[in-house]
Design a protein around this motif. Structure first.
Motif, PDB file in Angstrom:
ATOM      1  N   GLU A  15       0.822  -1.214   0.000  1.00 37.47           N
ATOM      2  CA  GLU A  15       0.000   0.000   0.000  1.00 37.47           C
ATOM      3  C   GLU A  15       0.851   1.256   0.000  1.00 37.47           C
ATOM      4  O   GLU A  15       0.471   2.273  -0.581  1.00 37.47           O
ATOM      5  N   ALA A  16       2.022   1.205   0.657  1.00 30.05           N
ATOM      6  CA  ALA A  16       2.881   2.385   0.704  1.00 30.05           C
ATOM      7  C   ALA A  16       3.464   2.723  -0.667  1.00 30.05           C
ATOM      8  O   ALA A  16       3.871   3.858  -0.907  1.00 30.05           O
ATOM      9  N   LEU A  17       3.474   1.752  -1.577  1.00 32.95           N
ATOM     10  CA  LEU A  17       4.026   1.998  -2.912  1.00 32.95           C
ATOM     11  C   LEU A  17       3.138   2.908  -3.754  1.00 32.95           C
ATOM     12  O   LEU A  17       3.569   3.421  -4.784  1.00 32.95           O
ATOM     13  N   MET A  18       1.891   3.116  -3.319  1.00 27.90           N
ATOM     14  CA  MET A  18       0.975   3.972  -4.075  1.00 27.90           C
ATOM     15  C   MET A  18       1.370   5.434  -4.003  1.00 27.90           C
ATOM     16  O   MET A  18       1.009   6.226  -4.870  1.00 27.90           O
ATOM     17  N   GLY A  19       2.089   5.809  -2.936  1.00 25.86           N
ATOM     18  CA  GLY A  19       2.378   7.226  -2.747  1.00 25.86           C
ATOM     19  C   GLY A  19       1.096   7.993  -2.504  1.00 25.86           C
ATOM     20  O   GLY A  19       0.251   7.583  -1.711  1.00 25.86           O
ATOM     21  N   GLU A  20       0.910   9.081  -3.214  1.00 24.11           N
ATOM     22  CA  GLU A  20      -0.290   9.900  -3.069  1.00 24.11           C
ATOM     23  C   GLU A  20      -1.437   9.419  -3.942  1.00 24.11           C
ATOM     24  O   GLU A  20      -2.557   9.909  -3.837  1.00 24.11           O
ATOM     25  N   ALA A  21      -1.162   8.463  -4.813  1.00 21.80           N
ATOM     26  CA  ALA A  21      -2.211   7.935  -5.682  1.00 21.80           C
ATOM     27  C   ALA A  21      -3.086   6.957  -4.904  1.00 21.80           C
ATOM     28  O   ALA A  21      -2.725   6.486  -3.824  1.00 21.80           O
ATOM     29  N   GLY A  22      -4.218   6.627  -5.460  1.00 26.80           N
ATOM     30  CA  GLY A  22      -5.127   5.713  -4.770  1.00 26.80           C
ATOM     31  C   GLY A  22      -4.982   4.272  -5.204  1.00 26.80           C
ATOM     32  O   GLY A  22      -5.673   3.383  -4.690  1.00 26.80           O
ATOM     33  N   TYR A  23      -4.082   4.029  -6.170  1.00 25.01           N
ATOM     34  CA  TYR A  23      -3.961   2.670  -6.709  1.00 25.01           C
ATOM     35  C   TYR A  23      -2.642   2.543  -7.464  1.00 25.01           C
ATOM     36  O   TYR A  23      -2.114   3.520  -7.992  1.00 25.01           O
ATOM     37  N   GLY A  24      -2.106   1.345  -7.486  1.00 20.32           N
ATOM     38  CA  GLY A  24      -0.951   1.061  -8.329  1.00 20.32           C
ATOM     39  C   GLY A  24       0.380   1.436  -7.705  1.00 20.32           C
ATOM     40  O   GLY A  24       0.515   1.507  -6.486  1.00 20.32           O
ATOM     41  N   ILE A  25       1.360   1.683  -8.557  1.00 22.19           N
ATOM     42  CA  ILE A  25       2.736   1.918  -8.129  1.00 22.19           C
ATOM     43  C   ILE A  25       3.155   3.346  -8.475  1.00 22.19           C
ATOM     44  O   ILE A  25       3.039   3.767  -9.634  1.00 22.19           O
ATOM     45  N   SER A  26       3.646   4.066  -7.483  1.00 19.73           N
ATOM     46  CA  SER A  26       4.206   5.389  -7.728  1.00 19.73           C
ATOM     47  C   SER A  26       5.677   5.220  -8.112  1.00 19.73           C
ATOM     48  O   SER A  26       6.475   4.737  -7.302  1.00 19.73           O
ATOM     49  N   PRO A  27       6.069   5.585  -9.342  1.00 20.26           N
ATOM     50  CA  PRO A  27       7.478   5.450  -9.728  1.00 20.26           C
ATOM     51  C   PRO A  27       8.410   6.201  -8.782  1.00 20.26           C
ATOM     52  O   PRO A  27       9.505   5.718  -8.474  1.00 20.26           O
TER      53      PRO A  27
END
Length: 237
Positions: A15-27
């Motif tokens: 879940e922490a990989l989402m960053g500020e997004a609500g889904y997926g992976i934040s590069p």
């Protein structure tokens, strides 16, 4: 900085990989984590990594909506494989050698998990990313992290999350929640603290595996933890 630990198992929150997004992976988050892992690798620390899949799909959430629990858990395992491949890609950009070992056979993209093979990769200085949990439904990636830590003879299990330790209550909902600097395994279980599932804590307790919980998004925390600085909450040990 001299490392306190020579071999660790790092459990990363999906879940922490989402960053500020609500889904997926934040590069941005993935590359930041890769840089921090590279810093630890440069210290000569042997590292295994288990990564969650909550940023893509959680089996328990699917089951709560009527899906077959076992099938939903297998879907969650595949979500961890996606994250593992993304992390491997980010590590390659940092010139850190790594291998993905999967508890489910997906030979086109990952090696099958064999303990002896994992140990050889570690001995050769490669970061080993364990994907697909234990390969069994009804077990969390926290339990997989405790299991893999014991299998590779890690000195400590690092649980890197979105919060800076273990609290008596949700610190976001309750500003008066108390942060613990250290806890015993029994205290975690008896107080019902939701830091890890009971199976993972019980396994760590049985074999005396210390668990350190800390904020993975604070720059430098992984290296500080490896070097024995006072970050997060230590369970057991």
């Amino acid at each position: 900085m001299e490392p306190k630990y020579r071999r660790i198992l790092l459990k990363l929150s999906g879940e922490a990989l989402m960053g500020e997004a609500g889904y997926g992976i934040s590069p941005e988050v993935m590359f930041k984590i890769a840089r921090e892992i590279a810093e630890v690798h440069a210290l000569g620390v042997s590292m295994g990594i288990v990564i969650g899949g909550g940023n893509i799909f959680r089996g328990i959430s699917g089951a709560a909506k009527g899906m077959d629990r076992a099938r939903a858990d297998y879907m969650g395992m595949l979500a961890t494989l996606i994250n593992a491949l993304a992390l491997q890609d980010a590590l390659e950009l940092e010139k850190v050698p790594s291998r993905v070992l999967s508890a489910l056979e997906v030979r086109a993209v990952a090696e099958p998990y064999i303990r002896g093979r994992a140990l050889r990769h570690l001995e050769k200085g490669r970061v080993v990313i364990f994907a697909c949990g234990t390969g069994n439904p009804f077990f969390t990636t926290d339990t997989a992290a405790a299991l893999r830590a014991l299998e590779i003879k890690a000195e400590v299990l690092f649980k890197a999350t979105k919060v800076d330790g273990v609290y008596s209550d949700d610190p976001i909902k309750n500003p008066a929640a108390q942060k613990y600097n250290s806890l015993s395994y029994d205290e975690v279980l008896s107080r019902g603290l939701k830091v890890m599932d009971a199976t993972a804590i019980s396994l760590a307790r049985e074999y005396g595996l210390p668990v350190l919980v800390f904020d993975m998004l604070k720059s430098g925390n992984i290296k500080r933890a490896v070097c024995g600085e006072n970050v997060g909450t230590l369970i057991g040990g």
